[in-house]
Design a protein around this motif. Structure first.
Motif, PDB file in Angstrom:
ATOM      1  N   LYS A   1      15.290 -26.039  -6.722  1.00  0.00           N
ATOM      2  CA  LYS A   1      15.003 -24.762  -7.333  1.00  0.00           C
ATOM      3  C   LYS A   1      15.961 -24.486  -8.498  1.00  0.00           C
ATOM      4  O   LYS A   1      15.556 -23.947  -9.518  1.00  0.00           O
ATOM      5  N   ALA A   2      17.227 -24.838  -8.348  1.00  0.00           N
ATOM      6  CA  ALA A   2      18.194 -24.614  -9.422  1.00  0.00           C
ATOM      7  C   ALA A   2      17.836 -25.424 -10.660  1.00  0.00           C
ATOM      8  O   ALA A   2      17.931 -24.925 -11.783  1.00  0.00           O
ATOM      9  N   LEU A   3      17.409 -26.673 -10.454  1.00  0.00           N
ATOM     10  CA  LEU A   3      17.002 -27.516 -11.589  1.00  0.00           C
ATOM     11  C   LEU A   3      15.814 -26.899 -12.309  1.00  0.00           C
ATOM     12  O   LEU A   3      15.809 -26.815 -13.541  1.00  0.00           O
ATOM     13  N   ALA A   4      14.817 -26.464 -11.563  1.00  0.00           N
ATOM     14  CA  ALA A   4      13.638 -25.845 -12.166  1.00  0.00           C
ATOM     15  C   ALA A   4      14.014 -24.590 -12.943  1.00  0.00           C
ATOM     16  O   ALA A   4      13.502 -24.353 -14.039  1.00  0.00           O
ATOM     17  N   ASN A   5      14.925 -23.803 -12.405  1.00  0.00           N
ATOM     18  CA  ASN A   5      15.360 -22.587 -13.103  1.00  0.00           C
ATOM     19  C   ASN A   5      16.088 -22.914 -14.407  1.00  0.00           C
ATOM     20  O   ASN A   5      15.900 -22.239 -15.416  1.00  0.00           O
ATOM     21  N   MET A   6      16.932 -23.946 -14.379  1.00  0.00           N
ATOM     22  CA  MET A   6      17.631 -24.348 -15.610  1.00  0.00           C
ATOM     23  C   MET A   6      16.640 -24.866 -16.649  1.00  0.00           C
ATOM     24  O   MET A   6      16.727 -24.517 -17.828  1.00  0.00           O
ATOM     25  N   CYS A   7      15.687 -25.697 -16.206  1.00  0.00           N
ATOM     26  CA  CYS A   7      14.672 -26.218 -17.132  1.00  0.00           C
ATOM     27  C   CYS A   7      13.829 -25.085 -17.695  1.00  0.00           C
ATOM     28  O   CYS A   7      13.498 -25.080 -18.883  1.00  0.00           O
ATOM     29  N   HIS A  73       7.908 -41.010 -13.427  1.00  0.00           N
ATOM     30  CA  HIS A  73       6.598 -40.658 -12.909  1.00  0.00           C
ATOM     31  C   HIS A  73       6.324 -39.174 -13.110  1.00  0.00           C
ATOM     32  O   HIS A  73       7.243 -38.356 -13.093  1.00  0.00           O
ATOM     33  N   PRO A  74       5.057 -38.799 -13.260  1.00  0.00           N
ATOM     34  CA  PRO A  74       4.722 -37.385 -13.383  1.00  0.00           C
ATOM     35  C   PRO A  74       5.117 -36.627 -12.114  1.00  0.00           C
ATOM     36  O   PRO A  74       5.087 -37.185 -11.026  1.00  0.00           O
ATOM     37  N   ASP A  75       5.500 -35.378 -12.273  1.00  0.00           N
ATOM     38  CA  ASP A  75       5.830 -34.525 -11.139  1.00  0.00           C
ATOM     39  C   ASP A  75       4.817 -33.387 -11.093  1.00  0.00           C
ATOM     40  O   ASP A  75       4.924 -32.418 -11.841  1.00  0.00           O
ATOM     41  N   ALA A  76       3.836 -33.514 -10.224  1.00  0.00           N
ATOM     42  CA  ALA A  76       2.770 -32.510 -10.142  1.00  0.00           C
ATOM     43  C   ALA A  76       3.209 -31.266  -9.380  1.00  0.00           C
ATOM     44  O   ALA A  76       2.499 -30.270  -9.372  1.00  0.00           O
ATOM     45  N   THR A  77       4.385 -31.294  -8.770  1.00  0.00           N
ATOM     46  CA  THR A  77       4.821 -30.143  -7.983  1.00  0.00           C
ATOM     47  C   THR A  77       5.316 -29.000  -8.858  1.00  0.00           C
ATOM     48  O   THR A  77       5.207 -27.848  -8.484  1.00  0.00           O
ATOM     49  N   ASP A  78       5.889 -29.330 -10.037  1.00  0.00           N
ATOM     50  CA  ASP A  78       6.448 -28.282 -10.899  1.00  0.00           C
ATOM     51  C   ASP A  78       6.565 -28.811 -12.327  1.00  0.00           C
ATOM     52  O   ASP A  78       7.338 -29.727 -12.592  1.00  0.00           O
ATOM     53  N   TRP A  79       5.801 -28.242 -13.251  1.00  0.00           N
ATOM     54  CA  TRP A  79       5.803 -28.713 -14.639  1.00  0.00           C
ATOM     55  C   TRP A  79       7.181 -28.549 -15.275  1.00  0.00           C
ATOM     56  O   TRP A  79       7.531 -29.277 -16.199  1.00  0.00           O
ATOM     57  N   ARG A  80       7.988 -27.615 -14.798  1.00  0.00           N
ATOM     58  CA  ARG A  80       9.294 -27.363 -15.424  1.00  0.00           C
ATOM     59  C   ARG A  80      10.237 -28.551 -15.290  1.00  0.00           C
ATOM     60  O   ARG A  80      11.073 -28.774 -16.157  1.00  0.00           O
ATOM     61  N   ILE A  81      10.101 -29.323 -14.219  1.00  0.00           N
ATOM     62  CA  ILE A  81      10.982 -30.479 -14.028  1.00  0.00           C
ATOM     63  C   ILE A  81      10.265 -31.800 -14.281  1.00  0.00           C
ATOM     64  O   ILE A  81      10.849 -32.868 -14.109  1.00  0.00           O
ATOM     65  N   ASP A  82       8.999 -31.728 -14.714  1.00  0.00           N
ATOM     66  CA  ASP A  82       8.238 -32.938 -15.000  1.00  0.00           C
ATOM     67  C   ASP A  82       8.816 -33.639 -16.225  1.00  0.00           C
ATOM     68  O   ASP A  82       8.840 -33.093 -17.332  1.00  0.00           O
TER      69      ASP A  82
END
Length: 107
Positions: A1-7, A73-82
């Protein structure tokens, strides 16, 4: 979650520097934290593997003097960290002076 928030924070800046920071963060995370080696990546070696549907680049460990293939690889769970989305935004949204170049002479 922290990574996604930073991205998300860097993406929301809608600036070339924000896209670059998000790209670096996503690539380093996807490369299992091998941060130092991203600076030595040559973009002319990046290619898409059609059969396995992932991005492949030559990844070097300078301190060890080795080079090998790194896949992203693509990350379909969250575009922010893809990582693929982050690289595309970085390459497409620069202010003209691309840092992601095909050769060192073009950077």
């Amino acid at each position: 979650k922290a990574l996604a928030n930073m991205c998300d924070f860097f993406f929301a800046q809608s600036s070339a520097l924000g896209y670059e920071k998000r790209c670096v963060l996503a690539v380093v995370w996807a490369a299992v934290g091998r941060g130092g080696e991203i600076a030595f990546t040559q973009w002319d070696g990046v290619r898409w593997n059609v059969d396995q549907e992932h991005l492949v680049m030559d990844w070097g460990e300078v301190k060890k003097g080795v080079q090998y293939l790194m896949t992203f690889h693509p990350d379909a769970t969250d575009w922010r960290i893809d990582v693929l989305h982050a690289i595309a935004c970085y390459v497409l949204c620069q202010d003209g002076g691309f840092k992601a170049s095909a050769t060192p002479e073009e950077s």
